[in-house]
Design a protein around this motif. Structure first.
Motif, short mmCIF file in Angstrom:
data_model
loop_
_atom_site.label_atom_id
_atom_site.label_comp_id
_atom_site.label_asym_id
_atom_site.label_seq_id
_atom_site.Cartn_x
_atom_site.Cartn_y
_atom_site.Cartn_z
N SER A 141 -5.51 1.71 -7.64
CA SER A 141 -5.63 1.39 -6.22
C SER A 141 -5.16 -0.04 -5.98
O SER A 141 -5.26 -0.89 -6.86
CB SER A 141 -7.08 1.51 -5.76
N TRP B 245 -15.97 -4.37 3.94
CA TRP B 245 -14.79 -3.50 3.93
C TRP B 245 -14.45 -3.24 5.39
O TRP B 245 -15.30 -2.82 6.18
CB TRP B 245 -15.11 -2.19 3.21
N TRP C 139 -13.46 -0.28 -2.62
CA TRP C 139 -14.43 -1.23 -2.10
C TRP C 139 -15.80 -1.02 -2.76
O TRP C 139 -16.44 -1.97 -3.19
CB TRP C 139 -14.54 -1.11 -0.58
N GLY D 3 -11.52 -1.52 6.53
CA GLY D 3 -10.67 -0.38 6.80
C GLY D 3 -9.55 -0.28 5.78
O GLY D 3 -9.50 -1.01 4.80
N SER D 4 -8.65 0.64 6.03
CA SER D 4 -7.58 0.92 5.08
C SER D 4 -6.40 -0.04 5.25
O SER D 4 -6.38 -0.88 6.14
CB SER D 4 -7.12 2.36 5.27
N SER D 5 -5.45 0.13 4.38
CA SER D 5 -4.16 -0.56 4.41
C SER D 5 -4.33 -2.08 4.50
O SER D 5 -5.03 -2.66 3.69
CB SER D 5 -3.29 -0.01 5.54
N MET E 186 0.84 -1.21 0.00
CA MET E 186 0.00 0.00 0.00
C MET E 186 0.87 1.25 0.00
O MET E 186 0.62 2.19 -0.76
CB MET E 186 -0.91 0.03 1.23
N GLY F 76 -9.54 -4.83 2.69
CA GLY F 76 -8.83 -3.68 3.24
C GLY F 76 -8.30 -2.82 2.11
O GLY F 76 -7.85 -3.34 1.10
N GLY F 77 -8.37 -1.52 2.28
CA GLY F 77 -7.91 -0.60 1.24
C GLY F 77 -8.79 0.63 1.19
O GLY F 77 -9.54 0.91 2.13
N ASP F 78 -8.70 1.34 0.11
CA ASP F 78 -9.46 2.56 -0.10
C ASP F 78 -10.97 2.25 -0.18
O ASP F 78 -11.38 1.32 -0.88
CB ASP F 78 -8.98 3.21 -1.41
N GLU F 79 -11.78 3.02 0.53
CA GLU F 79 -13.22 2.75 0.55
C GLU F 79 -13.86 2.91 -0.82
O GLU F 79 -14.80 2.19 -1.17
CB GLU F 79 -13.92 3.66 1.57
#
Length: 193
Positions: A123, A173, A151, A175-177, A114, A145-148
Motif C-alpha cells: 500500500s 485518517w 491507516w 480519506g483515500s488517495s 496512488m 490519506g490512503g487505504d483505511e
C-alpha cells in the motif's frame, strides 16, 4: 531479526526528529539514510533512545529489520526523490507492506503515485506532517490519506507520536488517495493567513 515496529528513510532534520519521537513513545524503529555516516551519527547522538533504534546500512537490511506487514516512512524531499525511493523500495516490499510518503508532497503527486501503485502488493500512504522541526520531535499534526486498512496498521504509532489538544491526538485518517497531503496544503495555507 524482524522486530522493529516501523522503518524510516531519510535522517535530515524532520526525519531524525520524527524517528526520535517514535522511539521516545516506546516504538522500535529501523532507520536508513543514503549517506551511511549520517545514520551512524544519528544513532550515536540518540542517547538512551538508541536502544530502540535499529541502524541499517542498506534498504534490504531496513526491510529485514521490520516485522511484517512492514510500514516504512519516507522522509525525503518532495518530487523526484520520492519517486526514486519508491522505485528502489518497490521490489523489496511485499504483500501488506505500507510505504508512507511523509514529506511535503503536492497532493496531485500523491494521487498520481496512488494510481501508479494501485496494483502493487504493498500500500501507499500520503501523510502530511505539520509542525516543523519542533513538532516532528515532540508531536506534529498528522494528516493521513490512503487505504483505511493501512491507516489501521499504523494508527497506534501515529496517534502516539502526534500532538495532543485537550488530550486528543492531532492525527487522523482523512480519506483515500491524496487526502492527507491535500489537507496539509490547506493547513499550511491557513497558518500563513
Amino acid at each position: 531479526m524482524s522486530d522493529a515496529d516501523i522503518g524510516l528513510i531519510g535522517l535530515g532534520t524532520m526525519g531524525s526528529n520524527l524517528a526520535l519521537n517514535i522511539a521516545e513513545k516506546g516504538h522500535r524503529i529501523a532507520v536508513w539514510n543514503r549517506t551511511g555516516s549520517r545514520t551512524d551519527e544519528f544513532v550515536a547522538s540518540a542517547g538512551p533512545l538508541a536502544d530502540r533504534i535499529v541502524p541499517c546500512k542498506s534498504l534490504e537490511e531496513l526491510m529485514a529489520a521490520i516485522r511484517p506487514p512492514r510500514p516504512v516512512i519516507l522522509m525525503v524531499p518532495a518530487g523526484k526523490p520520492v519517486d526514486e525511493q519508491l522505485d528502489a523500495l518497490g521490489p523489496l516490499a511485499g504483500e501488506g507492506d505500507i510505504l508512507i510518503d511523509a514529506g511535503n508532497a503536492n497532493f496531485r503527486d500523491t494521487m498520481r503515485r496512488m494510481d501508479a501503485l494501485a496494483s502493487a502488493p504493498f500500500s501507499f500512504v500520503g501523510m502530511g506532517v505539520s509542525g516543523g522541526e519542533e513538532g516532528a520531535r515532540h508531536g506534529p499534526s498528522i494528516m493521513v490519506g490512503g487505504d483505511e486498512n493501512s491507516w489501521k496498521r499504523i494508527e497506534k504509532i501515529i496517534l502516539d507520536i502526534s500532538a495532543k489538544y485537550e488530550g486528543e491526538p492531532c492525527a487522523a485518517w482523512l480519506g483515500s488517495s491524496g487526502a492527507g497531503h491535500f489537507v496539509k496544503t490547506i493547513h499550511n495555507g491557513i497558518r500563513i493567513l
